[in-house]
Structure formats: structure tokens, C-alpha cells
Design a protein around this motif. Structure first.
Motif, PDB file in Angstrom:
ATOM      1  N   ALA A 172     -37.761  25.140  -8.678  1.00 18.85           N
ATOM      2  CA  ALA A 172     -38.888  25.021  -9.955  1.00 18.85           C
ATOM      3  C   ALA A 172     -37.637  23.404 -10.746  1.00 18.85           C
ATOM      4  N   THR A 173     -36.768  23.804 -11.097  1.00 15.83           N
ATOM      5  CA  THR A 173     -36.922  22.058 -11.603  1.00 15.83           C
ATOM      6  C   THR A 173     -35.845  21.526 -10.135  1.00 15.83           C
ATOM      7  N   ALA A 174     -36.265  21.380  -9.222  1.00 10.47           N
ATOM      8  CA  ALA A 174     -36.521  20.469  -8.541  1.00 10.47           C
ATOM      9  C   ALA A 174     -37.578  19.634  -8.473  1.00 10.47           C
ATOM     10  N   SER A 175     -39.054  20.161  -8.635  1.00  9.85           N
ATOM     11  CA  SER A 175     -39.861  19.790  -8.162  1.00  9.85           C
ATOM     12  C   SER A 175     -40.333  19.133  -8.995  1.00  9.85           C
ATOM     13  N   LYS A 176     -39.829  19.654 -10.425  1.00 17.66           N
ATOM     14  CA  LYS A 176     -40.382  19.352 -11.843  1.00 17.66           C
ATOM     15  C   LYS A 176     -39.627  17.523 -11.622  1.00 17.66           C
ATOM     16  N   ILE A 177     -38.268  17.454 -11.234  1.00 21.11           N
ATOM     17  CA  ILE A 177     -37.532  16.038 -10.997  1.00 21.11           C
ATOM     18  C   ILE A 177     -38.528  15.612 -10.064  1.00 21.11           C
ATOM     19  N   ASN A 178     -38.827  15.779  -9.081  1.00 14.69           N
ATOM     20  CA  ASN A 178     -39.841  14.970  -8.235  1.00 14.69           C
ATOM     21  C   ASN A 178     -40.525  14.155  -8.600  1.00 14.69           C
ATOM     22  N   SER A 179     -41.660  15.391  -9.455  1.00 14.29           N
ATOM     23  CA  SER A 179     -43.001  14.797  -9.929  1.00 14.29           C
ATOM     24  C   SER A 179     -42.944  13.854 -10.782  1.00 14.29           C
ATOM     25  N   ASP A 180     -41.449  13.991 -12.060  1.00 19.03           N
ATOM     26  CA  ASP A 180     -41.080  13.070 -12.626  1.00 19.03           C
ATOM     27  C   ASP A 180     -40.560  11.550 -12.529  1.00 19.03           C
ATOM     28  N   PHE A 181     -39.966  12.094 -10.602  1.00 20.97           N
ATOM     29  CA  PHE A 181     -39.516  10.722 -10.719  1.00 20.97           C
ATOM     30  C   PHE A 181     -40.679   9.398  -9.777  1.00 20.97           C
ATOM     31  N   GLY A 182     -41.828  10.428  -9.091  1.00 17.83           N
ATOM     32  CA  GLY A 182     -43.059   9.686  -8.121  1.00 17.83           C
ATOM     33  C   GLY A 182     -44.036   9.294  -9.386  1.00 17.83           C
ATOM     34  N   ARG A 183     -44.045   9.809 -11.039  1.00 17.90           N
ATOM     35  CA  ARG A 183     -45.300   9.456 -11.589  1.00 17.90           C
ATOM     36  C   ARG A 183     -44.922   8.432 -12.044  1.00 17.90           C
ATOM     37  N   TYR A 184     -43.886   8.064 -12.772  1.00 13.59           N
ATOM     38  CA  TYR A 184     -43.445   7.297 -14.323  1.00 13.59           C
ATOM     39  C   TYR A 184     -42.494   6.697 -15.231  1.00 13.59           C
ATOM     40  N   LYS A 185     -42.468   5.868 -13.147  1.00 15.77           N
ATOM     41  CA  LYS A 185     -41.346   4.445 -13.009  1.00 15.77           C
ATOM     42  C   LYS A 185     -41.582   3.626 -14.273  1.00 15.77           C
ATOM     43  N   LYS A 211     -51.318   2.273 -11.475  1.00  9.25           N
ATOM     44  CA  LYS A 211     -50.542   3.084 -10.372  1.00  9.25           C
ATOM     45  C   LYS A 211     -49.722   2.305  -9.523  1.00  9.25           C
ATOM     46  N   SER A 212     -49.168   1.703 -10.053  1.00  8.65           N
ATOM     47  CA  SER A 212     -48.443   1.014  -9.776  1.00  8.65           C
ATOM     48  C   SER A 212     -46.931   1.545  -8.848  1.00  8.65           C
ATOM     49  N   GLY A 213     -46.412   2.033  -7.976  1.00  7.97           N
ATOM     50  CA  GLY A 213     -46.041   2.453  -7.677  1.00  7.97           C
ATOM     51  C   GLY A 213     -45.601   3.880  -7.904  1.00  7.97           C
ATOM     52  N   VAL A 214     -46.631   4.368  -7.997  1.00  8.48           N
ATOM     53  CA  VAL A 214     -46.904   5.738  -8.635  1.00  8.48           C
ATOM     54  C   VAL A 214     -46.951   6.540  -6.964  1.00  8.48           C
ATOM     55  N   ILE A 215     -45.900   7.102  -6.655  1.00  8.29           N
ATOM     56  CA  ILE A 215     -45.706   8.865  -5.337  1.00  8.29           C
ATOM     57  C   ILE A 215     -46.189   9.356  -5.871  1.00  8.29           C
ATOM     58  N   LYS A 216     -46.375  10.248  -5.071  1.00  8.22           N
ATOM     59  CA  LYS A 216     -46.512  12.166  -4.981  1.00  8.22           C
ATOM     60  C   LYS A 216     -46.287  13.486  -4.037  1.00  8.22           C
ATOM     61  N   PRO A 217     -45.118  14.129  -4.873  1.00  8.33           N
ATOM     62  CA  PRO A 217     -44.954  15.005  -3.371  1.00  8.33           C
ATOM     63  C   PRO A 217     -45.877  15.626  -2.595  1.00  8.33           C
ATOM     64  N   THR A 218     -45.759  15.592  -1.521  1.00  6.67           N
ATOM     65  CA  THR A 218     -46.913  17.024  -0.994  1.00  6.67           C
ATOM     66  C   THR A 218     -47.256  18.175  -1.145  1.00  6.67           C
ATOM     67  N   GLY A 219     -45.885  18.383  -1.208  1.00 12.42           N
ATOM     68  CA  GLY A 219     -45.553  19.586  -1.951  1.00 12.42           C
ATOM     69  C   GLY A 219     -45.964  20.842  -0.633  1.00 12.42           C
ATOM     70  N   ASN A 220     -44.926  20.450   0.365  1.00 14.48           N
ATOM     71  CA  ASN A 220     -45.042  21.181   1.673  1.00 14.48           C
ATOM     72  C   ASN A 220     -44.171  21.574   2.196  1.00 14.48           C
ATOM     73  N   GLY A 221     -42.783  22.031   0.782  1.00 13.10           N
ATOM     74  CA  GLY A 221     -42.609  22.858   1.099  1.00 13.10           C
ATOM     75  C   GLY A 221     -42.517  24.560   0.546  1.00 13.10           C
ATOM     76  N   VAL A 222     -41.067  24.824   0.866  1.00 12.87           N
ATOM     77  CA  VAL A 222     -42.044  27.042   1.043  1.00 12.87           C
ATOM     78  C   VAL A 222     -41.291  26.879  -0.498  1.00 12.87           C
ATOM     79  N   GLU A 223     -40.470  26.292  -1.534  1.00  6.83           N
ATOM     80  CA  GLU A 223     -40.233  27.383  -3.037  1.00  6.83           C
ATOM     81  C   GLU A 223     -40.597  25.880  -3.929  1.00  6.83           C
ATOM     82  N   ASP A 224     -41.930  26.156  -4.873  1.00  3.50           N
ATOM     83  CA  ASP A 224     -41.487  24.760  -5.457  1.00  3.50           C
ATOM     84  C   ASP A 224     -42.476  24.016  -4.997  1.00  3.50           C
ATOM     85  N   GLY A 225     -42.635  23.924  -3.502  1.00  2.79           N
ATOM     86  CA  GLY A 225     -43.188  22.886  -4.009  1.00  2.79           C
ATOM     87  C   GLY A 225     -41.875  21.864  -2.485  1.00  2.79           C
TER      88      GLY A 225
END
Length: 563
Positions: free
Chosen positions: A313-326, A336-350
Motif C-alpha cells: 500500500a505504501t509503494a502504491s502511494k509512492i508511485n501515485s505521488d511520484f507520477g502526479r506531483y513533479k 498536466k505537464s509530465g503527469v503519468i499514472k500507474p496502470t494499476g495492473n499489479g496484483v497487490e495494491d496495484g
């Protein structure tokens, strides 16, 4: 926990005391305080609200308003008949409004001032060529967690008094005695089952990378579980013992080398009047599931047996913040310059847990553009599950995991099999999606390799190795990775080595044979013995040859001059 209840009910207590000391109403103020405190106690005990200062302020103005309203109702308007009572009521309303404004301001600041959160992420930008390389016979492909759960549930009869228990959906990846395994907790079926059973009898463990692995029930009884109630609830026990800390997600079960189970949770301390997370100051709470003893560690000092101190769950939040808030909050909403988002296709919390060859675990996630309907991968991250360090691999002109899954599923449409656990690897320098194919019962049916930049290049096999070999042959058949579609022919070749060149940075050895102008290439990821190749050695191998030139890798290789 009593302290937390008192802090959430601080304003109602103060208002009650003022009315008791200065008011003249006939109704005792404590009459309204009792139901409010019962309500607060229920909320705190069962929902474990945040102990952040901002959360406490928000709770106080809400409960203060509820208390004042309730006291006014049971007093049947008598508060308006006395100037002192009216003044106290106005004062209470003013304090409630002030706290509400402070709480709203803090919440807006937490939500909008996000650049410090992004900057606190420990991150490294890497070239895509440095991404994990798939090595034949060395790179472990983990079982899909749903496949693991299917096998474990079939073994549920191994649990003593199994009618009291069910299998948890939480499949925990870790190394146990240096071997990659999954640990699967057992849960209570319900409250009355817990009362009858009194403890969890143990957990299941299964080899994470053996395709034929069977789960083993480990008899290690423990008391505290996430499915338990009241004092046996693992989350409540952690909450009670960590009054100054906030959690990021639910606790995960890990075991030490003796098999003793522990609940592990990532925790942090937020800034004053803020909900922001500083990822540089994360800690880990470790609770013995048998005794309930809780200890807190910094990320750098946690016990060696813990592989995922940074929970999924922590890793998922790190990914989300990393992709959105540069570039800050407003850019994440407007430009939305440089904004990317995790696909969420992981098996546990994305995220997907990856077993590394060095005995560590990383969380894999791929990122796509923020545009709707896009299946283009912008890159992917690997987060070290012990340190929280994020390594980002930039990608261009690559298919994301959504597109990879869709392509693989199309090949199994008739069978209604599905692709799971997409992970991007480099196979001979080619970005490749590696997926597990499962049927409707989550049984493994095979493995699928898909070129991330050219979906016409793909292969499948019943094992990871056979699928890899077939995929490498598909690369050769498509012209040695350069778009040449001329078909190659496999030939059995033997002879004496004439010239040798070792290209160490690309894991390749190039050589020629006497009386031949063809240059052959062998990949040392597959055949590390090729690093020892010398002029005059006697060799035999299979190779794909197009128009008298070597293309791709030698598919089998033997140096007869080496014993």
C-alpha cells in the motif's frame, strides 16, 4: 486508546465544564456529554481514526458541534433565556467555527502543497537498457497470487478445526531461508468462530517460483490477526501501541527464519497541521503475532528477515505521488505537464512483487499517460521493498501493461484464459512483457512473451524457459530485432574458433570459425561459458543464418575444449 478518545472529545469536555461552572440551565451539561462520548468511543475503537493533529482538530469541531446541538435540544430552548448561557453558546459556536476554518485550511494545504512530498521520495532515473534482464534458468517467474490462493484453498483441510477459518486474500512475498516464498495467513470465519477457536493455528507457505509447488501448512499458532475482533485485532493492537504514529495501509504478515509470524506495517509522523507524508522519515512497526509485542524501527535498522518493510500500500502511494506531483498540485489538475499514472495492473495494491537475484524484493509498476484510452507506456518503476528507493525506467514507443494483457487475452479468447502479472523485462536488449496465463480456476496454463515495441513478435510456452526460447526464436525469425522479416533457418554447426570478440556491456560474444566468413553471436545470459571462449577452441552449436550472416543468438552452445 483512552487518551485518543479524550483528545477527540476535548472540545465537548471544555464546553461541558464551562456550562457546568457558569451556566444556569436546569439540565446538567454532562447529560449531553455522555452519549457524545459513547459515540466517540465507538468511532475510535472500531474505525481507528488518525491521531494526526489536523484530524484531532477536525474531530473536535464536529463533536463539539454535535454536543452543543444535543445540549440545546434536551434543554428545550432554555439556553436562550439566560444571558450567560447564550454567551457560552455563542462562544462555543465561535470556537467550533475557528477550529473548522483551521481544519479546512490544513486540509487544503495538505492537498495542494505536494511538491515537498514528491521531493521526499528517494528516486533514481535510469536508462531503459539498464532494466532487469531476463536470464534463462536464472530469472524466477513467480506464481500468480490467485493461482497460489487456489492451491492453498484446496489444502484448507490441513488446518485443524478448519470450519472456524478461511484463507486470507493477502499473499505475502518474502525470502525464507534465502528461498523465494509466499506466506498466506489464515483468517477467522467470523466473530463466533473466533470465540470458539481462540487462536489462529498457523499459516501456509509455498515456493513462489516452482510451477508445481504445493502449499505447506505450518503449525505456528498466533493470537493477533487482522480478521480478529476487539483486543486480538492486529491493527488495533498496533494502533494502541503507537500513539504518536500514523499508518500507511494494513499490516502484512512476514515470518523470521524460525517461522515465527510477525505483522509488519509502514508508519510515519506527519508534519504539524498537515496530512503530508515525508518519505524520508518512514519507519516500520513490527508486532509479534503470538505475543502482541510491538517494536518500532527506522527503515535502515529493521530486522533482516523483513523483506517488505515498505508495504504494498505504501509503494502504491509512492508511485501515485511520484507520477502526479513533479511540478506541483496545479499542474496535476490543469497543465498536466509530465503527469503519468500507474496502470494499476499489479496484483497487490496495484504493484507486483518481484524476486530479485540478489535476494531482495522490488515492487514493479508501469506508468501510462494521463490521457484517456491511451495504451502507451511512459516508463515503469521498481521500488526496493526494504529501502523504499524508487528507480524509474523511461520508455518510449512501448505498449503499456493494459495493451499487453489485451493482446495476450486475444490469443486465448476461445479458451477464455487470461493473462496475469505483466512484468517488463529486457530479453536480448528487447523490452518484453512477460505474463502468466491462467484459466478460470486460476490454474497456470502457460507463459506469454510479447515484444513491447512490436506486438507482432510474441511466443508462448508451458514453462518460462520454453516460452523464452520460443520468443528468442521469434525475434530471430523477424530479422534479428531490426525489422527484417526474411525468415531464418536453424543449422547445426561445429568447427574451430578463429576470432573472438567479447562485448561485455551487451552480454554478447561474437566469433568466427575457420574457413567461414559468418559472424556468430552468443548471448552470455544464456551460456555464461561463452565468456571463456578462446581462439582454437572446438565448438558446436545451433544458429539461425540468413544469407550467410549470423542473426540473433546461438540457440544452443557447447565448447568441447572445456572439460
Amino acid at each position: 486508546m483512552i487518551t485518543i478518545i479524550g483528545l477527540y472529545g476535548l472540545l465537548p469536555i471544555v464546553i461541558c465544564i464551562l456550562f457546568e461552572m457558569l451556566g444556569s440551565n436546569k439540565v446538567k451539561p454532562i447529560v449531553a456529554l455522555i452519549p457524545i462520548f459513547i459515540f466517540i468511543s465507538v468511532i475510535v475503537y472500531f474505525f481507528l481514526p488518525s491521531r494526526n493533529v489536523l484530524s484531532l482538530i477536525g474531530g473536535n469541531w464536529v463533536y463539539g458541534a454535535l454536543y452543543l446541538g444535543l445540549y440545546w435540544i434536551i434543554s428545550v430552548g432554555d439556553l436562550d433565556n439566560d444571558k450567560t448561557d447564550s454567551a457560552l453558546t455563542i462562544l462555543g459556536i465561535a470556537v467550533i467555527i475557528l477550529l473548522a476554518l483551521v481544519g479546512l485550511g490544513g486540509a487544503l494545504h495538505s492537498h495542494m502543497s505536494v511538491k515537498p512530498t514528491w521531493e521526499s521520495i528517494s528516486k533514481n532515473y535510469s536508462k531503459s537498457t539498464e532494466a532487469p534482464t531476463f536470464k534463462r534458468g536464472e530469472t524466477p517467474i513467480a506464481l500468480a497470487p490467485k493461482t497460489v490462493l487456489n492451491r492453498v484453498r484446496k489444502a484448507a483441510s490441513d488446518i485443524p478445526n478448519s470450519q472456524y477459518y478461511s484463507i486470507s486474500d493477502n499473499v505475502q512475498a518474502q525470502y525464507y531461508k534465502r528461498k523465494p516464498v509466499y506466506v498466506i495467513p489464515i483468517e477467522y470465519n467470523g466473530f463466533f468462530q473466533m470465540k470458539n477457536a481462540e487462536e489462529i493455528p498457523g499459516y501456509f507457505i509455498i515456493d513462489a517460483t516452482s510451477q508445481s509447488a504445493s502449499p505447506k501448512f505450518v503449525k505456528k499458532p498466533y493470537i493477533y490477526a487482522t480478521s480478529a475482533y476487539f483486543g486480538k485485532d492486529a491493527s488495533r493492537q498496533l494502533y494502541k501501541n503507537l500513539p504518536d504514529w500514523l499508518s500507511l495501509g494494513k499490516p502484512q504478515l512476514e515470518i523470521d527464519d524460525k517461522g515465527t509470524p510477525y505483522w509488519v506495517q509502514t508508519i510515519y509522523k506527519s508534519e504539524f497541521l498537515s496530512h503530508r507524508v515525508n518519505y524520508q522519515k518512514l519507519h516500520v512497526a513490527v508486532m509479534n503475532a503470538q505475543t502482541g509485542a510491538v517494536r518500532t524501527y527506522s527503515i535502515s535498522d529493521m530486522p533482516s528477515f523483513i523483506d517488505e518493510g515498505i508495504t504494498s500500500a505504501t509503494a502504491s502511494k509512492i508511485n501515485s505521488d511520484f507520477g502526479r506531483y513533479k511540478y506541483g498540485f496545479w499542474n496535476s489538475i490543469l497543465g498536466k505537464s509530465g503527469v503519468i499514472k500507474p496502470t494499476g495492473n499489479g496484483v497487490e495494491d496495484g504493484v507486483t512483487s518481484i524476486f530479485n537475484r540478489d535476494g531482495s524484493i522490488s515492487y514493479f509498476t508501469d506508468f501510462t499517460t494521463d490521457k484517456t484510452g491511451s495504451d502507451s507506456a511512459m516508463g515503469y518503476s521498481m521500488i526496493n521493498a526494504r529501502t523504499g528507493k524508487l528507480t524509474f525506467y523511461k520508455a518510449s514507443n512501448l505498449m503499456d501493461s493494459d495493451g499487453a494483457i489485451h493482446n495476450a487475452d486475444q490469443d486465448y479468447k476461445a479458451q477464455q484464459w487470461k493473462a496475469k502479472m505483466p512484468v517488463l523485462y529486457n530479453v536480448n536488449g528487447q523490452p518484453t512483457w512477460v505474463m502468466t496465463i491462467v484459466d478460470s480456476t486460476h490454474a497456470i496454463r502457460g507463459y506469454y512473451y510479447l515484444n513491447a515495441s512490436d506486438q507482432s513478435i510474441y511466443a508462448s510456452g508451458s514453462t518460462p524457459t520454453s516460452a523464452l526460447d520460443a520468443y528468442r526464436q521469434a525475434l530471430v525469425n523477424n530479422g534479428g530485432y531490426n525489422g527484417n522479416t526474411e525468415k531464418a533457418k536453424m543449422k547445426d554447426i561445429s568447427g574451430t574458433v578463429d576470432r573472438v570478440a567479447i562485448v561485455s556491456d551487451k552480454n554478447k560474444v561474437m566469433f568466427t570459425l575457420k574457413d567461414s566468413n559468418t559472424i556468430y553471436t552468443v548471448n552470455t545470459n544464456d551460456f555464461d561459458v561463452a565468456n571463456l571462449l578462446r581462439q582454437g577452441d572446438q565448438v558446436s552449436f545451433k544458429a539461425s543464418v540468413v544469407n550467410g550472416k549470423a542473426v540473433g543468438n546461438v540457440s544452443s552452445f557447447k565448447n568441447k575444449s572445456l572439460n
